[in-house]
Design a protein around this motif. Sequence first.
Motif, short mmCIF file in Angstrom:
data_model
loop_
_atom_site.label_atom_id
_atom_site.label_comp_id
_atom_site.label_asym_id
_atom_site.label_seq_id
_atom_site.Cartn_x
_atom_site.Cartn_y
_atom_site.Cartn_z
N GLY A 128 0.81 -1.21 0.00
CA GLY A 128 0.00 0.00 0.00
C GLY A 128 0.84 1.26 0.00
N GLY A 129 1.95 1.25 0.74
CA GLY A 129 2.79 2.43 0.83
C GLY A 129 3.50 2.75 -0.46
N THR A 130 4.08 1.74 -1.12
CA THR A 130 4.75 1.99 -2.39
C THR A 130 3.77 2.43 -3.46
OG1 THR A 130 4.64 -0.39 -2.88
CG2 THR A 130 6.69 0.45 -1.93
N THR A 131 2.56 1.85 -3.43
CA THR A 131 1.53 2.26 -4.39
C THR A 131 1.10 3.70 -4.14
OG1 THR A 131 0.71 -0.01 -4.59
CG2 THR A 131 -0.78 1.75 -5.28
N ALA A 132 0.90 4.05 -2.87
CA ALA A 132 0.45 5.41 -2.54
C ALA A 132 1.49 6.46 -2.90
CB ALA A 132 0.11 5.50 -1.05
N ILE A 133 2.76 6.19 -2.64
CA ILE A 133 3.81 7.15 -2.99
C ILE A 133 3.87 7.35 -4.50
CG2 ILE A 133 6.30 7.54 -3.03
CD1 ILE A 133 6.44 6.15 -0.30
N THR A 134 3.82 6.24 -5.24
CA THR A 134 3.86 6.34 -6.70
C THR A 134 2.66 7.11 -7.22
OG1 THR A 134 5.04 4.23 -6.84
CG2 THR A 134 3.98 5.03 -8.85
N ALA A 135 1.47 6.81 -6.69
CA ALA A 135 0.25 7.45 -7.17
C ALA A 135 0.24 8.94 -6.86
CB ALA A 135 -0.97 6.77 -6.55
N ARG A 137 2.75 11.05 -5.44
CA ARG A 137 3.93 11.87 -5.77
C ARG A 137 4.25 11.86 -7.25
NH1 ARG A 137 9.47 9.49 -4.01
NH2 ARG A 137 8.94 8.26 -5.87
N ASP A 138 4.34 10.66 -7.85
CA ASP A 138 4.84 10.55 -9.22
C ASP A 138 3.76 10.74 -10.27
OD1 ASP A 138 7.22 9.95 -7.96
OD2 ASP A 138 6.99 7.79 -8.19
N LYS A 139 2.57 10.18 -10.04
CA LYS A 139 1.51 10.28 -11.04
C LYS A 139 0.68 11.56 -10.88
CE LYS A 139 2.56 6.22 -12.70
NZ LYS A 139 3.11 6.05 -14.07
N ALA A 140 0.26 11.87 -9.66
CA ALA A 140 -0.60 13.04 -9.44
C ALA A 140 0.18 14.30 -9.10
CB ALA A 140 -1.61 12.74 -8.33
N ARG A 141 1.43 14.14 -8.66
CA ARG A 141 2.25 15.29 -8.24
C ARG A 141 1.51 16.14 -7.20
NH1 ARG A 141 6.67 15.21 -11.37
NH2 ARG A 141 6.52 14.25 -13.43
N LEU A 142 1.02 15.47 -6.17
CA LEU A 142 0.29 16.14 -5.08
C LEU A 142 1.19 17.16 -4.39
CD1 LEU A 142 -2.29 16.18 -3.25
CD2 LEU A 142 -1.13 14.44 -1.85
N GLY A 165 -0.79 11.17 2.14
CA GLY A 165 -1.34 12.46 1.76
C GLY A 165 -1.12 13.52 2.83
N LYS A 166 -1.32 13.14 4.09
CA LYS A 166 -1.07 14.08 5.18
C LYS A 166 0.42 14.40 5.30
CE LYS A 166 -3.35 15.76 7.53
NZ LYS A 166 -3.99 17.09 7.35
N ALA A 167 1.29 13.41 5.07
CA ALA A 167 2.73 13.65 5.12
C ALA A 167 3.16 14.63 4.03
CB ALA A 167 3.49 12.33 4.97
#
Length: 317
Positions: A128-135, A137-142, A165-167
């Motif tokens: 879940g963590g690696t997926t969330a970071i990729t999604a 940071r890398d894909k959405a550029r939050l 997201g909070k981080a």
Amino acid sequence: MRAALYDRYGPPEVLYEGKVPMPAVKPDEVLVRVRAVSVNGGELAGRTGKLRLVTGRRFPQRAGIDFVGEIAELGPSVTGLREGERVWGFLGRTTFGSAAEYVSVRPRQIAPAPAGLTPVQAVSLLAGGTTAITALRDKARLRKGERLLVRGASGGVGSVAVQIGKAFGAHVTALAGPRNLGFVRGLGADEVLDYQATHPSELGAFDVIMDTVGTQHPAYRRLLAPGGRMVAIAFDIASPLSSLSYILGSAVHGSRRVRFFSGNPRHELFAELTRYAENGDIRPVVDTVHPLAAIAAAHRALEAGGVRGKHVIEIRH
């Protein structure tokens, strides 16, 4: 050695604990003594035969894609690692077999596991963590201060995405089932809403939407603010062709693109996730711990839904 196996595609009941040979360690590989693995949606698709074009028809087949353990043996050409070192890693998005006592992998597939977490706790964060970071940071550029909506916020990916997201400094709105609202609020979400009682039209606008559910993509895409980005890691299994066609079409028509991806992380991403865990930015999300012999029950529980974080298989030696 013991491993989770199945001799045909089918429901969770096809899974069993069986015996397989110890993996051979190539000169550029390491042997990892596995302590814990998590149960992931990709495994469910593999077990039911939805990935048979990739997994084929040779049986028995294996389960498990991620793992936490310690290095048991080093291939002669491997440097920079040591026996006994605690590591976590990932076999690959369509490579199964970590639900076993040992796995043999290349060094780029592992990184040091977070200090201060048990194997069970650590593995609940990995996929879940690696997926969330990729999604995010890398894909959405939050970016800091943006409004993020997480669908499926109590699941194995969504529960970590809320924390990531909070981080990143976002304002996080989370959708979850009624029994999981308190759990998701405890992860740090700014707003938590019951998806059963909340129509998409009631939600307002968001800069980024992370969708772990896979349904109603058009309705949620309409919530994107100008310049908004939506990342989907699931599609509607009831009508997969229609769902995927819509996602692909969004890249051509309109400015609010839906990005779809299936992660296949490597060393650098594991190492980054380790830093988030050790800094206290994310915490473990364990629903239930199962022994290897109960692998079928773990799959059945994930399919039943309502999960809070991860179902984890603990492997005792």
